[in-house]
Design a protein around this motif. Structure first.
Motif, PDB file in Angstrom:
ATOM      1  N   CYS A  51      -7.411 -28.855   2.504  1.00 42.97           N
ATOM      2  CA  CYS A  51      -8.579 -27.965   2.651  1.00 42.97           C
ATOM      3  C   CYS A  51      -9.796 -28.645   2.055  1.00 42.97           C
ATOM      4  N   CYS A  55     -11.331 -26.739  -3.975  1.00 33.24           N
ATOM      5  CA  CYS A  55     -11.386 -25.975  -5.225  1.00 33.24           C
ATOM      6  C   CYS A  55     -10.523 -26.664  -6.280  1.00 33.24           C
ATOM      7  N   TYR A  57      -8.897 -25.614  -8.710  1.00 29.41           N
ATOM      8  CA  TYR A  57      -7.676 -24.920  -9.139  1.00 29.41           C
ATOM      9  C   TYR A  57      -6.651 -24.778  -8.017  1.00 29.41           C
ATOM     10  N   CYS A  58      -6.952 -25.261  -6.824  1.00 28.17           N
ATOM     11  CA  CYS A  58      -6.153 -24.905  -5.652  1.00 28.17           C
ATOM     12  C   CYS A  58      -4.653 -25.165  -5.851  1.00 28.17           C
ATOM     13  N   ALA A 106      -2.227 -20.573   2.217  1.00 28.05           N
ATOM     14  CA  ALA A 106      -2.179 -21.833   1.463  1.00 28.05           C
ATOM     15  C   ALA A 106      -3.430 -22.688   1.665  1.00 28.05           C
ATOM     16  N   THR A 107      -4.010 -22.613   2.847  1.00 25.35           N
ATOM     17  CA  THR A 107      -5.271 -23.348   3.070  1.00 25.35           C
ATOM     18  C   THR A 107      -6.225 -22.439   3.824  1.00 25.35           C
ATOM     19  N   LYS A 140     -12.609 -17.952   2.330  1.00 23.51           N
ATOM     20  CA  LYS A 140     -13.831 -17.975   1.530  1.00 23.51           C
ATOM     21  C   LYS A 140     -15.056 -18.147   2.435  1.00 23.51           C
TER      22      LYS A 140
HETATM   23  S1  SF4 Z   1      -7.143 -23.458   0.233  1.00 20.10           S
HETATM   24 FE1  SF4 Z   1      -8.462 -21.966  -0.766  1.00 20.10          FE
HETATM   25  S2  SF4 Z   1      -8.291 -22.444  -2.934  1.00 20.10           S
HETATM   26 FE2  SF4 Z   1      -7.518 -24.224  -1.818  1.00 20.10          FE
HETATM   27  S3  SF4 Z   1      -9.283 -25.593  -1.594  1.00 20.10           S
HETATM   28 FE3  SF4 Z   1      -9.204 -24.304   0.229  1.00 20.10          FE
HETATM   29  S4  SF4 Z   1     -10.528 -22.564  -0.202  1.00 20.10           S
HETATM   30 FE4  SF4 Z   1     -10.069 -23.559  -2.138  1.00 20.10          FE
END
Ligand code: SF4
Length: 317
Positions: A51, A55, A57-58, A106-107, A140
């Motif tokens: 992704c 992020c 924290y992903c 998950a993504t 998001k």
């Molecule tokens: S899957 Fe969600 S948490 Fe992970 S990088 Fe993409 S937007 Fe961010």
């Protein structure tokens, strides 16, 4: 507090980045994945692996490790699954109509790759011909509103909800943590458009990060903004940090929140999940905030009138 041109610069939308991102087509044998017992949905769909939003924290970074890639490549090597619509049409035959199906666990299904490859849209087109399904989408990105007409079509005959994930209204903080994800105004504008179209929409402040986004005042402002935009539900689950996510999150903490490094490492190095009173406190905090703003905890399920006549037929198919 940033002012003037510094504030404008911090709030500017990225037009282009020179970072190198590679896209691949991933042959897929299945598109529907059965979830573990106890989840609120039985099946998940992730049209992409990796992704670009990146992020820190992903939790899904570990999925790149399955492909013998480094977790840090999660945002640079993006895999679009092949033949998603064909696979879905075939696999839906084995799914009971009241099984929950979640897209984007998950993504992010509306990450930048979706503009070019349209795998999520292809999946929604399949669902637009279905009846009585229970479908949720988590993202998001306000790119979800590109598919507004399709979502409205799906909603006519299925239970549909869209979860917009917004962790903070603080622009500078969001840019540091969710490097390439859209800033809060855009998903909030998407909430308004979805709600106007009669689609059940809520905001999830996942993941709530202790001593960073978990402050009462920050969560409360976020819930107020969600309500104002038209969200009907609100949630906030606590951060968990698997070892693959720690590889990215801890260096970020060292850079931006050095005073938190020791506490985070003490809590997360032995166990990816936070236990104890802080967890309870966040749960109570989110519950109180929900009550204050008249938000529920999840989408209200509903029975579109079309189901009544077609449900039996659906079971037979
Ligand atoms: S899957 Fe969600 S948490 Fe992970 S990088 Fe993409 S937007 Fe961010």
């Amino acid at each position: 507090m940033l002012v003037g041109i510094a504030k404008l610069a911090a709030e500017s939308e990225r037009l282009e980045s020179k970072r190198k991102v590679e896209y691949f087509e991933l042959p897929a044998r299945t598109i529907l994945n059965r979830t573990k017992p106890g989840m609120p949905f039985r099946w998940s769909i992730n049209p992409y692996r990796g992704c670009e939003f990146g992020c820190r924290y992903c939790y899904a970074r570990y999925t790149h490790e399955f492909m013998e890639l480094d977790a840090r490549e999660f945002e640079d090597k993006i895999y679009a699954k092949a033949h998603t619509a064909e696979l879905l049409r075939r696999e839906l035959r084995k799914v009971a109509p009241d099984d929950g199906i979640a897209i984007g666990t998950a993504t992010d299904p509306y990450q930048p790759a979706e503009r070019r490859f349209g795998r999520t849209r292809a999946i929604l087109e399949v669902f637009s011909h279905q009846r009585g399904r229970h479908l949720s989408i988590t993202t998001k990105s306000d790119l979800v509103t590109r598919d507004l007409a399709l979502l409205a079509e799906i909603k006519r005959s299925n239970a549909l909800s869209v979860n917009m994930t917004i962790t903070t209204l603080h622009t500078e903080l969001a840019r540091a943590i969710e490097v390439r994800a859209p800033r809060a105004e855009r998903p909030l504008a998407a909430v308004a458009k979805l709600a106007d179209a009669g689609i059940s929409v809520g905001v999830f402040a996942h993941p709530v990060m202790p001593l960073i986004t978990g402050w009462l005042e920050r969560l409360d402002r976020l819930a107020a903004a969600a309500k104002k935009a038209g969200a009907s539900y609100f949630g906030g689950g606590l951060l968990f940090l698997m070892p693959s996510a720690q590889k990215v999150f801890f260096p970020f903490l060292e850079e931006r929140f050095p005073h938190l490094v020791k506490r985070y490492k003490e809590r997360f190095e032995k166990n990816a999940y936070l236990r104890g009173p802080y967890r309870e406190m966040i749960r109570d905090r989110v519950r109180t905030i929900r009550q204050r703003h008249g938000l529920s905890s999840s989408p209200a399920d509903y029975q579109p009138e079309l189901w009544l006549g077609e449900q039996l037929e659906l079971f037979a198919s």
